[in-house]
Design an enzyme around this catalytic site. Sequence first.
Site, PDB file in Angstrom:
ATOM      1  N   GLY A 133       0.765  -1.246   0.115  1.00 39.69           N
ATOM      2  CA  GLY A 133      -0.129  -0.062  -0.141  1.00 39.69           C
ATOM      3  C   GLY A 133       0.741   1.141   0.061  1.00 39.69           C
ATOM      4  O   GLY A 133       0.579   2.205   0.840  1.00 39.69           O
ATOM      5  N   ALA A 134       1.995   1.246  -0.734  1.00 39.15           N
ATOM      6  CA  ALA A 134       3.103   2.305  -0.744  1.00 39.15           C
ATOM      7  C   ALA A 134       2.620   3.415  -1.500  1.00 39.15           C
ATOM      8  O   ALA A 134       3.290   4.278  -1.400  1.00 39.15           O
ATOM      9  CB  ALA A 134       4.266   1.692  -1.147  1.00 39.15           C
ATOM     10  N   ASN A 135       1.560   3.673  -2.235  1.00 38.63           N
ATOM     11  CA  ASN A 135       1.196   4.808  -3.078  1.00 38.63           C
ATOM     12  C   ASN A 135       0.403   5.800  -2.372  1.00 38.63           C
ATOM     13  O   ASN A 135       0.525   6.947  -2.801  1.00 38.63           O
ATOM     14  CB  ASN A 135       0.421   4.185  -4.383  1.00 38.63           C
ATOM     15  N   GLY A 185      -1.326   7.382   1.642  1.00 40.17           N
ATOM     16  CA  GLY A 185      -1.396   7.445   3.169  1.00 40.17           C
ATOM     17  C   GLY A 185      -0.074   7.158   3.728  1.00 40.17           C
ATOM     18  O   GLY A 185       0.982   7.661   3.730  1.00 40.17           O
ATOM     19  N   GLY A 192       1.228   4.445   3.948  1.00 41.50           N
ATOM     20  CA  GLY A 192       2.335   3.441   3.224  1.00 41.50           C
ATOM     21  C   GLY A 192       3.369   4.546   2.170  1.00 41.50           C
ATOM     22  O   GLY A 192       4.492   4.366   2.112  1.00 41.50           O
ATOM     23  N   SER A 242      -3.780  -1.241  14.943  1.00 38.83           N
ATOM     24  CA  SER A 242      -4.598   0.058  15.083  1.00 38.83           C
ATOM     25  C   SER A 242      -4.849  -0.081  16.681  1.00 38.83           C
ATOM     26  O   SER A 242      -5.022  -1.149  17.176  1.00 38.83           O
ATOM     27  CB  SER A 242      -5.948   0.086  14.045  1.00 38.83           C
ATOM     28  N   TYR A 300     -13.340  -4.769  11.430  1.00 35.98           N
ATOM     29  CA  TYR A 300     -12.128  -4.129  11.270  1.00 35.98           C
ATOM     30  C   TYR A 300     -11.181  -4.427  12.582  1.00 35.98           C
ATOM     31  O   TYR A 300     -10.161  -4.566  12.366  1.00 35.98           O
ATOM     32  CB  TYR A 300     -12.462  -2.706  11.317  1.00 35.98           C
TER      33      TYR A 300
END
Length: 320
Positions: free
Chosen positions: A28-30, A32, A34, A158, A183
């Site tokens: 998820g590096a693209n 937020g 990440g 979280s 979640y």
Amino acid sequence: MSEKYGYNGSTDGVPSASTHIGTVIVTGANSGLGFEVTRALAEQGAHIVMACRSIERGEEAKQKIESEFLGASLTVHELDLADLDSVAAFAEWFKSTHDGLNVLCNNAGVMAIPRQETADGFEYQFGVNYLGHFALTAHLLPIMQQTTGESRVVMQSSVGHRNGEIDFDDLQGEESYSAWDAYGQSKLANLLFAYELDRRLHVAKASVKSLGCHPGASTTNLVHYSAEQGGFRLDLRLMSLMNAILAQSAERGAEPMVYAATDPGIEGGEYVGPDGLMNMRGDPMLQPSSERSYNEELARRLWDVSEDLTGVSFELPGPN
């Protein structure tokens, strides 16, 4: 930052570069957290594989970081954690193109969305936040064990894990579904896995550590996305108000993962999060997670179920 844990004491949240980081995968590096983890590690000279569901968005993020840090070493490759075939394909590509992996940052996730299923029929939050990362770690652990020096697996959890329970009778939320309960379950699962993995690595005398972290409350698009997806207009208003009071920037929210990935003195099985109000903001520090997250019997049962669900197993000795 506390020099006790290897930080340079500055206020910009950048750890001291006292050790060579090497090769890192960030899921998820693209965007937020990440993106900010990738940006911080690129500044420290790591080679980072940006594992992204969208190659186009990954390349855009890569270009932003390259424009800021000349010489940044970044590679974008497709990874869809909602599809175990994609997870396996990513791992095979990585092992065929790299000779080592120093840090695996299992960061990507979704939060409190309406019930939907992954390509493999898992409830989406449980599948993406947890099972996808469980399988990815299993695929990549052999190359981490062969890497010169120490390697680390860092699981993003979280504060929501404190309300989580593992419902083995309805793991996929087919009988009853609550977006927030699902979640919490996924984020508790991440910690149970992180700790159990570290225990097994310790028994195996492996040169790999496993840790957990959480970002506190951070201003990313995740909150707005989840509220809009679920039609949670009241939730969106409440979360926007809470963000205004408690939240810190995504850059600051990324610091616990950067800390866990790079601090030279941290031990396996630790948990890192912000040290401020309600652990929602502030500098990263070691802190306890929930009592349930340390339940070894629960962790072992979840491990066995996860291997059955994903069809992926770890070549590690079982618990003593």
